[in-house]
Enzyme design. Structure first.
Site, PDB file in Angstrom:
ATOM      1  N   LYS A  57       0.838  -1.191   0.000  1.00  0.00           N
ATOM      2  CA  LYS A  57       0.000   0.000   0.000  1.00  0.00           C
ATOM      3  C   LYS A  57       0.870   1.236   0.000  1.00  0.00           C
ATOM      4  O   LYS A  57       1.975   1.216   0.527  1.00  0.00           O
ATOM      5  CB  LYS A  57      -0.926   0.029   1.226  1.00  0.00           C
ATOM      6  CG  LYS A  57      -2.024  -1.022   1.208  1.00  0.00           C
ATOM      7  CD  LYS A  57      -2.930  -0.877   2.422  1.00  0.00           C
ATOM      8  CE  LYS A  57      -4.050  -1.909   2.417  1.00  0.00           C
ATOM      9  NZ  LYS A  57      -4.918  -1.772   3.604  1.00  0.00           N
TER      10      LYS A  57
ATOM     11  N   ASP B 271      11.965   9.147 -11.968  1.00  0.00           N
ATOM     12  CA  ASP B 271      11.826   8.572 -10.617  1.00  0.00           C
ATOM     13  C   ASP B 271      12.600   7.263 -10.529  1.00  0.00           C
ATOM     14  O   ASP B 271      12.124   6.292  -9.945  1.00  0.00           O
ATOM     15  CB  ASP B 271      10.346   8.352 -10.290  1.00  0.00           C
ATOM     16  CG  ASP B 271      10.121   8.126  -8.791  1.00  0.00           C
ATOM     17  OD1 ASP B 271      11.081   8.332  -8.013  1.00  0.00           O
ATOM     18  OD2 ASP B 271       9.012   7.737  -8.408  1.00  0.00           O
TER      19      ASP B 271
ATOM     20  N   LYS C  70      -2.432  -2.924  -9.920  1.00  0.00           N
ATOM     21  CA  LYS C  70      -2.162  -1.642  -9.275  1.00  0.00           C
ATOM     22  C   LYS C  70      -3.399  -0.768  -9.411  1.00  0.00           C
ATOM     23  O   LYS C  70      -3.908  -0.577 -10.519  1.00  0.00           O
ATOM     24  CB  LYS C  70      -0.955  -0.980  -9.933  1.00  0.00           C
ATOM     25  CG  LYS C  70      -0.545   0.349  -9.328  1.00  0.00           C
ATOM     26  CD  LYS C  70       0.696   0.874 -10.051  1.00  0.00           C
ATOM     27  CE  LYS C  70       1.137   2.209  -9.483  1.00  0.00           C
ATOM     28  NZ  LYS C  70       2.334   2.737 -10.188  1.00  0.00           N
TER      29      LYS C  70
END
Length: 880
Positions: free
Chosen positions: A511, A640, A535
């Protein structure tokens, strides 16, 4: 009675039940068993239990330090009619979970309390006091303090000055005594214990000096006698500015100068008593505890012209039959900077007629006046700015009687009359509007009610805004057209849309702040089932724009086809009640070993740590570099890249994933971030931090940080440096330190990824070639050495070192391979990525953790965990 549970637990309960059956008579209410101490590693699971007898269907409450435990992971099961066992499971134990636990039960006003269970949480050291930034005078002594705690104890503190350790270790707390420094110096400390090492924040000790000169000296609000001066203080050289000195010089006449000392801040002053219509100059200096800064350059300004602050002196009046002569003392034209132009004479007679005369000389002759009436006269000195103060009135009497009283003219005031009329009109209009509106309402509702009453129908009718039934709310049809995304995105996702009925959601794998990942079974075209990861966004926090951003990541992944880049299987929409947007879901391949960061971290600080060979770590680096090379060739920037966003496949291949921040470059070679997003600050390049510019070169910077993460086995980069301090830390030339036992060639490659100028950084093609060359040399070096044989012929405990390695690197097929489950001999050759099956694995019950001793299972026994979870899902019937 039917309940789920593993065979080991069931067997224990059976034995307990048999032993209890031998006890005659009713049992008194009370907890049985003794308390114990439990030591758990940070991030692992702890299981607690307590046993209560003497009551049917009790309410057992777990408490921690006197506060009830609010946890869903509690259950209790019966051993016989009046004997129950309660279990409490603490997953992912953290330091706040340490403390005293016990059970309480109450029956018929009587409370029973179990013995206490003490939990101690072990992990890497935790800093209670870190070095702080200081400013010191040159070559003066100062102290730095660092303190950390375990458990486990003992722990030692090692100080770093710049990039060099001091060499000696001390116990915590540690005080570093410095005799003095003469330049800016960085200090940090490391805390070591049996679980690993923690690095404190980097404290910067600055050396105080003289302040820099002020700048941007501004003169504003200039009048004839005042002016406001403001400025910005220069760099204070790490010592607060206490005061400032302002020097003012008049450029008129003798060029006199005066100084004013003011406390600072504020950095502003009002200059007064200035000469009008005069050039002035001003300069400023500021002072701290080390001394005064140099003065600024002179700034010149010009005061405005003001009305003369002078009165005519010695006014004389001479009256004749036909005229009135006035004269007064002369005034210099430029006296006190007033630039006098002349004099203004005003007069008034009894009949209120007025006259005004402007003269340049110091005399005037009044001829147009009535000598029969009284005359009052006044005079002022004038220039271009206006008239100065008036002189006192002079009275020239008439020939008529002197004491005659004058009555003022009475004028009728129309203001009260006009206000009264307006008030009356407003009142009448307001009352009229109120009555008209009330009449319309009565007419409308009167007709409606009248017609209904005439038909004998109900007086009031209404339509229900919402109906309620027991069948539940209707579901909104989940389609791409119902979620409000752009047509371009719809066309990209139309061919990968999977109906919700084709897969079944399972347990939650993880989570985050905005969503979760769940395991699922996807039904393929040939009716086979494939394990996938789904997801999805959190249902309560998104809107149409959130859905579009989430699905845009899926559209990016649709275009990818590379073994080291996570590939999209499909997207789906989960229907919800009417009026609520569907939940978007992205279906991805199931990655058995999770993310790379967790894998590296658990190999270092897990319950059973393993040593990862350098070849394996370099292979991870090559896989990530290959994936990024592919993305850059497709004109994608990731933005990222980090080990947390790299997944480990079943065969331990690393795949680059999580493209939530990715962007495609359609023109040029850069993308400029246009809105505020949550960004990974410690992985961002300098140009991204400064200007929100992202290029392939900024991905190379993040790749260098990712290499450092792999080399340190999952340590946090820039530990102790706040996110808000990262830019200042990097722009000052600081970089991540070389990890322990890291190859010099690898660290040199990292440093090249962190070059300030983006275009001087290496490309992913160059980085991949260099990494493959390093891996090749390591493989040749290992092949030239003797093979490592591990004797597995005795107990399986002797093979603990390699069994964990096998579990970490072998696929499920390799795991089950081999005709025999007996212990044998295994050879480990140069390629540490694939290990020959040692053929020696303990049974699942030998590896499972005891509920009483609270040992958490390690990462290296994932297969046994899955088997045990499957067994727990079955229901077992126990006949006592």
């Amino acid at each position: 009675m039917v309940y789920p549970g593993p065979p080991g637990l069931i067997a224990g309960l059976l034995l307990a039940a048999l032993s209890l059956s031998c006890v005659d008579g009713a049992k008194a209410l009370g907890f049985v068993g003794h308390g114990y101490n439990l030591t758990v590693s940070q991030g692992h699971e702890a299981k607690l239990n307590c046993s209560l007898q003497g009551i049917e269907e009790p309410e057992i409450q777990w408490l921690k330090d006197g506060v009830p435990v609010q946890s869903a992971d509690q259950m209790y099961i019966p051993v016989d009619e009046d004997h129950w066992i309660s279990f409490l499971s603490l997953k992912n134990v953290e330091r706040p979970d340490a403390g005293k636990y016990w059970c309480e039960a109450e029956h018929s006003g009587r409370k029973s309390v179990s013995d206490a269970i003490w939990i101690m949480v072990e992990g890497v050291p935790y800093f209670t006091l870190e070095p702080k930034d200081l400013s010191v005078t040159p070559n003066s002594p100062f102290n730095m303090t660092c303190a950390a705690v375990g458990p486990p104890e003992p722990l030692v503190i090692i100080w770093w000055v710049g990039d060099s350790p001091l060499g000696k270790s001390e116990s915590s707390p540690s005080v570093l005594q410095m005799s003095g420094i003469h330049e800016r110096t960085a200090f940090s400390c490391e805390a070591h214990n049996a679980k690993g090492v923690s690095s404190s924040r980097t404290a910067i000790v600055e050396v105080k000096g003289l302040p820099y000169p002020p700048f941007n000296v501004t003169i504003s609000k200039v009048t004839g006698s005042t002016a406001t001066v403001t400025w910005f203080p220069g760099f204070n050289s790490f010592s607060l500015i206490k005061s400032c000195t302002i020097q003012v010089q008049s450029l008129h006449g003798n060029r006199e100068m005066y100084s004013r000392l003011i406390s600072a801040p504020p950095f502003a002053v009002l200059l007064d008593e200035l000469q009008p219509l005069t050039n002035h100059s001003v300069r400023v200096q500021c002072t701290n505890e080390m001394g005064a800064s140099p003065f600024t350059e002179w700034r010149t300004f010009h005061t405005k012209e003001t009305v003369p602050q002078l009165l005519p002196q010695n006014v004389h009046m001479t009256k004749t039959e036909t005229s009135l002569l006035l004269d007064w003392e002369e005034v210099e034209p430029d006296r006190e900077g007033y630039n006098i132009l002349g004099f203004k004479v005003q007069w008034e007679q009894e009949n209120a007629t007025q006259g005004e005369l402007f003269v340049q000389e110091n005399q005037a002759n009044l001829t147009k006046w009535n000598p029969e009436k009284d005359l009052t006269i006044r005079i002022c000195i004038a220039n271009a700015a206006g008239c100065g103060p008036w002189s006192e009135f002079l009275l020239a009497g008439s020939k008529e009687e002197a004491g005659k009283q004058r009555h003022p003219h009475t004028r009728m005031s129309w203001v009260p009359m006009v206000l009264g009329i307006l008030t009356a009109l407003v009142t009448v209009v307001a009352m009229t509007l109120i009555f008209l509106r009330k009449g319309r309402k009565e007419t409308r509702f009167g007709n409606m009610l009248g017609s209904m009453l005439g038909r004998g129908g109900p007086v009031i009718q209404f339509t229900a805004a919402r109906s309620f039934n027991r069948r539940g709310p209707e579901m909104m049809e989940a389609t791409l057209d119902s979620i409000g995304i752009s047509e371009e995105l719809k066309s990209k996702l139309k061919d990968v849309l999977i109906q919700q009925q084709q897969f079944t959601l399972g347990r939650t794998l993880g989570k985050g702040e905005f969503g979760s990942v769940r395991e699922a079974q996807l039904k393929m075209e040939d009716d086979t089932m494939q394990k996938v990861a789904v997801k999805m966004l959190k249902a309560e926090i998104f809107c149409s724009s959130d859905i579009e951003e989430f699905l845009r990541e899926a559209a990016f992944m649709k275009e990818f086809d590379h073994p080291n880049v996570c590939k999209l299987i499909g997207v789906s929409l989960r229907s919800r009640t009417k009026g609520r947007l569907p939940v978007p879901m992205v279906i991805l391949p199931f990655m058995k070993h999770g993310d790379l960061h967790t894998f590296l971290l658990m190999s270092r600080i897990g319950e059973e740590p393993i040593t990862l060979p350098v070849q394996t770590l370099v292979r991870f680096m090559i896989d990530i570099c290959s994936g990024m090379e592919y993305l850059s060739s497709k004109n994608f920037i990731h933005r990222d890249l980090a080990t947390r966003n790299c997944m480990l496949n079943e065969d331990m291949t690393v795949c680059v994933a999580d493209f939530g921040l990715s962007k495609k470059i359609y023109s040029g070679d850069y993308y400029r971030q246009g809105c505020a997003s949550k960004l990974p600050v410690k992985w961002l390049a300098l140009e991204s931090l400064a200007d929100n510019v992202y290029t392939v070169h900024s991905d190379v910077w993040a790749f260098g940080v990712t290499l450092w993460e792999i080399a340190t086995l999952g340590q946090t980069p820039y530990a102790g440096v706040e996110n808000s301090e990262i830019y200042s830390y990097l722009i000052a030339g600081n970089r991540l330190k070389q990890p322990l036992d890291c190859l010099d060639e690898l660290y040199e490659m990292m440093c090249q990824c962190w070059i300030t100028e983006p275009k001087r950084r290496p490309s992913f093609v160059d980085l991949k070639q260099r990494l493959e060359a390093i891996w090749g040399r390591l493989s040749i070096l290992s092949a030239s050495q003797d093979q490592l044989y591990v004797n597995l012929g005795e107990t399986c405990g002797a093979a603990a070192a390699v069994s964990g390695l096998h579990s970490a690197f072998c696929s499920e097929e390799d795991y089950c391979a081999g005709p025999s489950q007996t212990c044998g001999t295994s050879a480990i050759t140069s390629d540490y990525r694939y290990i020959v099956n040692p053929g020696c694995l303990r049974e699942g019950n030998e590896w499972s953790s005891s509920a009483q001793n609270g040992e958490a299972r390690g990462l290296l026994h994932e297969e046994e965990e899955e088997e045990e979870e499957e067994m727990q899902e079955e229901q077992v019937v126990i006949t006592l």
